[in-house]
Structure formats: C-alpha cells, structure tokens
Design an enzyme around this catalytic site. Structure first.
Site, PDB file in Angstrom:
ATOM      1  N   TYR A 123      29.050  38.133 -45.977  1.00 55.57           N
ATOM      2  CA  TYR A 123      29.630  39.245 -47.256  1.00 55.57           C
ATOM      3  C   TYR A 123      30.117  40.577 -46.467  1.00 55.57           C
ATOM      4  CZ  TYR A 123      29.877  42.275 -51.029  1.00 55.57           C
ATOM      5  OH  TYR A 123      30.092  43.081 -51.922  1.00 55.57           O
TER       6      TYR A 123
ATOM      7  N   ASP B  38      19.905  35.282 -46.744  1.00 58.95           N
ATOM      8  CA  ASP B  38      20.782  35.528 -47.869  1.00 58.95           C
ATOM      9  C   ASP B  38      21.151  34.126 -48.849  1.00 58.95           C
ATOM     10  OD1 ASP B  38      22.425  36.162 -50.130  1.00 58.95           O
ATOM     11  OD2 ASP B  38      23.386  37.858 -48.714  1.00 58.95           O
TER      12      ASP B  38
ATOM     13  N   ARG C 245       9.425  53.395 -61.881  1.00 62.72           N
ATOM     14  CA  ARG C 245      10.165  53.311 -60.782  1.00 62.72           C
ATOM     15  C   ARG C 245       9.129  52.382 -59.954  1.00 62.72           C
ATOM     16  NH1 ARG C 245       9.239  56.744 -56.990  1.00 62.72           N
ATOM     17  NH2 ARG C 245       9.744  58.479 -58.120  1.00 62.72           N
TER      18      ARG C 245
HETATM   19  C1  LIG Z   1      26.218  36.531 -50.194  1.00 65.32           C
HETATM   20  C2  LIG Z   1      26.255  37.934 -51.008  1.00 65.32           C
HETATM   21  N1  LIG Z   1      25.405  38.666 -50.365  1.00 65.32           N
HETATM   22  C3  LIG Z   1      25.211  39.823 -51.160  1.00 65.32           C
HETATM   23  C4  LIG Z   1      25.768  40.577 -52.230  1.00 65.32           C
HETATM   24  C5  LIG Z   1      25.796  41.840 -52.419  1.00 65.32           C
HETATM   25  O1  LIG Z   1      25.371  41.824 -54.014  1.00 65.32           O
HETATM   26  P1  LIG Z   1      25.789  42.990 -55.083  1.00 65.32           P
HETATM   27  O2  LIG Z   1      27.056  43.043 -55.173  1.00 65.32           O
HETATM   28  O3  LIG Z   1      24.824  42.601 -56.126  1.00 65.32           O
HETATM   29  O4  LIG Z   1      25.165  44.207 -54.350  1.00 65.32           O
HETATM   30  C6  LIG Z   1      27.128  39.836 -52.543  1.00 65.32           C
HETATM   31  C7  LIG Z   1      27.963  40.324 -53.370  1.00 65.32           C
HETATM   32  O5  LIG Z   1      29.159  39.820 -53.401  1.00 65.32           O
HETATM   33  C8  LIG Z   1      27.167  38.382 -51.872  1.00 65.32           C
HETATM   34  O6  LIG Z   1      28.242  37.816 -52.214  1.00 65.32           O
END
Ligand SMILES: Cc1ncc(COP(=O)(O)O)c(C=O)c1O
Length: 380
Positions: free
Chosen positions: A98, A169, A46
């Site tokens: 998202y 992101d 971990r």
């Molecule tokens: C822009 C973005 N950020 C974060 C995520 C979340 O990622 P995960 O599905 O790997 O948890 C997504 C998932 O679709 C995404 O499109």
C-alpha cells in the site's frame, strides 16, 4: 466457536448496566470514580473504552487470538506496530505494498533512524539476502496491493531470527480467508476501513498479536500516542464485522467470475487474481488461504489512456480510492493509491499507467459483468 459465530458473539455480551443486547456506544471521555483510584476498570477513554474493548475482543477472536488494539485508521495501527522498533533497527518490507505504508516508512520513519529494505517477498531467496544483523521486523502484505502477488507467510516466519517479528497486513485477505497468526506470524494488522468495516462509512485499524507482552507493548504505544478508534467508529466497525463471513463469500464468488470474464477478453492484456489457475502462485494461495478475496487487477491492451476512459464509463464501479465495501469500486493505482511512488519504481513493480484495480462488491454479478462489458466495448 466457528468464525461466523465468533464474529457475532465474542465481545458482544449484553450491557452489564442496562441489559442492552447490542454493545452501546459509550460516548464518554471519562468515568466517575467512587474513591480516588476506585473504578470499574475504566478510567479514561484514550486508555480504555467499553465499545472499543468489545471491538478489540471481537476482531482478535477472528484472528484466533485474545489480544487486539483498535486504532483510528489502518495507518495508525501500522505506526503503532512500527513503534515497537528503536532507532538503528531495520525492517525487510514487501516491495509491492500500500502506497501509504511506503510513505510512512520511507518519509516519516526513516527520520527517526529506522531503515527499510524493499524486496519482492514472493522470492524467499531475496528476503533471505535482505536480512541484516539489525533486522527486527518483516513487514508482509499478502495478497499484495495492487499486483495481488502471494507471499508465503510460513516461509517468512521460518527466516525470522530471535528478537525479530513478522507482521502481516491482512487487509486484503481478511481473517475469513487467511489466518497469519496460525501460520506463525507475530502480528496481524488490518485497515478495518476496508472489508472488516465493509460499508465504506468508517476509518479504522487494528493490530492483533499472539503474545501478551507484545500486546502490552502495543497497548502502551496506543495509549501514549493516542490514535485510538473513537466509540462511534468502533461501534460501526463492530457492526460491519458481524457480517464479514457472508460478505466475503460473495465478494470472492463475484471476483472469481469477474476475473474469468476479463481473462476471456481479447482486449485485456493481463489479469491478476489469485483464484485463477493462471496466477503464478495459485497453488500457494490455495494452501495458505481458504478463498481468494474480492480484489482483481488487470491491464488493458492499447494506449494507457484507454484505462482512464474505460474507468470513467462504468456505472456500478465508482472511481474511488479504498476497497472492501459492499459496493464495487475501480481505481487507477498509478494516479490514485500509488501516486506517491516514483514512476520508475511503479513501472518496475508492474504498476503501469494501463493497470486498473477493482474492488468487486456484492451486487448481482451479472450486472457487474454487463457493466464491464459495456465500458470495454465502448473503448476499443
Ligand atoms: C493494504 C492496506 N493497508 C493499510 C491501509 C491504510 O489504512 P487506512 O486508510 O485505514 O489508514 C490501506 C488503505 O488503503 C491498505 O489498502
């Protein structure tokens, strides 16, 4: 080292124990110590695992850093970053993001005393007005999902006060097309489930930072919470990331051609793609990104039900959530990825019932366009 070389070589030394050229899948939870506390730098998986460590080094290098932490999913990476905040802290957040990120912020983290203000981050004045004395984080998604708006990362970092952080992101753009740390951001997050892994066969996330102390703080949460990438998932993601450069070039070329095809059709109301000169932030996208990515959103003219009918007729675009794999996907954001956002809020953001989002894959683009043409012509 240039990008494609880093993707194949950083973190990828031959295995010290056997000489294996490819980093092995260290499928072990623990490590034998010669004496109490005497080991080879690995004590419990971990906390640290050689396969995950190789992935963390590889992905950090692609963002121009040394400090990466790999997680079981993009959401686990996001929540580890939010773990840097304390009760009473405030974050300014991109309003077009998202849906799962919105759900984590609005329905989980508010229970722990964090507060969020959602603004259109393509409007810098709106971001400035949202800042409070307790603002500790700016959460940026660019290009945004699903409207593909562009946020000026450098302009956001110029607003950051002492003690506050800018996190980006970078899932949609990928480090191949956009390098937020070099634009002044403190943290980059990816859902590696998407382009970085690239084959729709593994979930994962990563948080990459410039600063060593910040890295230590995220590592602490990674170990304390435990939402780590397992060795096999780390290995699959690492294998995918080696081909990120060639894949992204093809994704972007195909997406540009698809966007131009859709724009030229009289039965398509709107096309959202930062590579189109008609995109309102095309100039900013050209400045901030070295390519425009593989995501295209568009709205069909006519009854919103046409969108659902059209989506179900495609042959090569699978109707599926997610994005970033070699195969093309289509999604209806209002009913799928963004269904957890209330309708009034969705409509305000442009996520109408007629909106469709394409993840344009790396198939032959002539086949993709023929597929779109056939389904559009069949649903007048
Ligand atoms: C822009 C973005 N950020 C974060 C995520 C979340 O990622 P995960 O599905 O790997 O948890 C997504 C998932 O679709 C995404 O499109």
């Amino acid at each position: 080292m240039k990008f494609a070389t880093k993707a194949i070589h950083v973190g990828q030394d031959a295995d010290p124990a056997t000489g294996a050229t490819i980093v092995p899948i260290y499928q072990t939870s623990t490590y034998t110590q010669t004496q109490v506390g005497e080991h080879k730098g690995f004590d419990y998986s971990r906390t640290i695992n050689p396969t995950r460590l190789a992935l963390e080094r590889q992905l950090a290098s692609l963002e121009g850093s040394e400090y990466g932490s790999a997680f079981a999913s993009g959401m686990a990476a996001t929540s580890a970053v939010l773990g840097l905040l304390s009760s009473g802290d405030h974050a300014v957040v991109s309003d077009d993001l998202y849906g799962g990120t919105y759900r984590l912020f609005s329905r989980v983290l508010t229970k722990y005393g964090l507060t969020f203000t959602y603004v259109d981050m393509s409007d810098i004045q709106a971001v400035r007005s949202a800042i409070l004395p307790e603002t500790k984080l700016f959460w940026v998604e660019t290009p945004t999902n699903p409207m593909l708006k562009i946020v000026d990362i450098a302009a956001i970092t110029a607003l950051r006060g002492a003690g506050s952080l800018v996190a980006v992101d970078n899932t949609f753009a990928t480090p191949y097309f956009q390098q937020p740390l070099s634009l002044g951001a403190d943290i980059v997050v990816h859902s590696t489930t998407k382009y970085v892994g690239g084959h729709s066969d593994v979930l994962g996330g990563v948080a990459i930072v410039r600063d060593r102390d910040l890295h230590e703080a995220i590592k602490f949460t990674q170990n304390a919470v435990g939402a780590v990438a397992g060795p096999y998932d780390a290995w699959l993601t690492m294998r995918g990331a080696k081909t990120l450069a060639v894949r992204m070039r093809q994704h972007a070329a195909n997406a540009q051609a698809v966007a131009e095809y859709l724009l030229a059709r009289a039965d398509v109301a709107r096309v959202y793609y930062p590579g189109l000169p008609s995109h309102p932030q095309h100039e900013l996208a050209k400045r901030q990104m070295s390519g425009f990515g593989g995501m295209v959103s568009f709205e069909l003219k006519g009854d919103p039900r046409r969108a659902l009918d059209f989506a179900s007729r495609l042959r090569y675009f699978s109707l599926a959530e997610s994005l970033g794999g070699v195969e093309s996907l289509i999604c209806h954001p209002a009913r799928m990825t963004h269904g957890s956002i209330p309708k009034a809020e969705r409509d305000r953001r442009g996520i109408t019932d007629g909106l469709l989002r394409l993840s344009v894959g790396i198939e032959d683009v002539d086949d993709l366009i023929a597929d779109l043409r056939t389904a559009l012509d069949a649903t007048p």
